[in-house]
Design a protein around this motif. Sequence first.
Motif: not given
Length: 282
Positions: A114-143
């Motif tokens: 997100a970038w406030d163009v007027e105030a020249n303030t920018r916030h950047v988040l780079t992150f890793i998303v595993p192809h998995a989800k937590f369901a029924r008490g365990k981690v399940e891979a997404l295919t």
Amino acid sequence: MNFPVQQAQGPDRIGQSTAVEQSRAVAEVQAAIYVARQFPRDVGRSRASMQAACGSLALAEKAFYEFPRAGGKVTGSTIHLAKTLAQSWGNIQYGVSEMRRDDEYRQSEMQAWAWDVEANTRHVLTFIVPHAKFARGKVEALTDLRDIYENNANSGARRLREAIFAVIPDFFIDEAEGLCRETIAKGDGKPLPERIDGAIKVFQQLGVNADRLEQKLGRPRAQWNGADIAQLLITHKSIQRREIAVDEAFPQAHITGSEIKKQAGGKNTPPNDAPWPSEPTN
């Protein structure tokens, strides 16, 4: 005998399409900064726009989320409210993108900003998303490709919400959240008894009876107020968005043996000083 290995060299020139894209990106940034400085935000007008938006029940109903964590619950503002506040505050650009997908390691590298163009303030988040989800008490891979897309979109929306709120003043966010809660509490203008009956009916469709609603709120329905209906509405929306399960939002009450005896009225319980009756004889 060792032979020298030549490293593959990239082209020493930039293609025409690449040069055009680079020039376009630079011109776009310069134009955004120029427009923002030519037309700076008016805080009063921004607040008026925000107040009008938060007075709408359509936005207020989508403004908050709720999900369980560590035996409790977490609540906060949704990406819907964040985008609305960015538009009201003005001169803000934002986005989220998948930078790289690695099918071998089952993960995607993403970025939200997100970038406030007027105030020249920018916030950047780079992150890793595993192809998995937590369901029924365990981690399940997404295919499935659609499941991976939806998982990435949900994670990106949460980071984008954080990035937007990082470049908007806290007073603006706090006022908007308060107004949205007031709008939910007021409802659509119907009398409170009708809203209570409506809340009970929508939860009955989810298999939740009025007793479990009373247990969650801690008082009988005759004592419910607008804030109680607002809390139930937030919970209902979170269930619809699959952020929380019904049983997690409305856990079943545990009844002890002493409570069962109390409810029975002590019909089969003799006085403390009286012995149990003997077995009948033929």
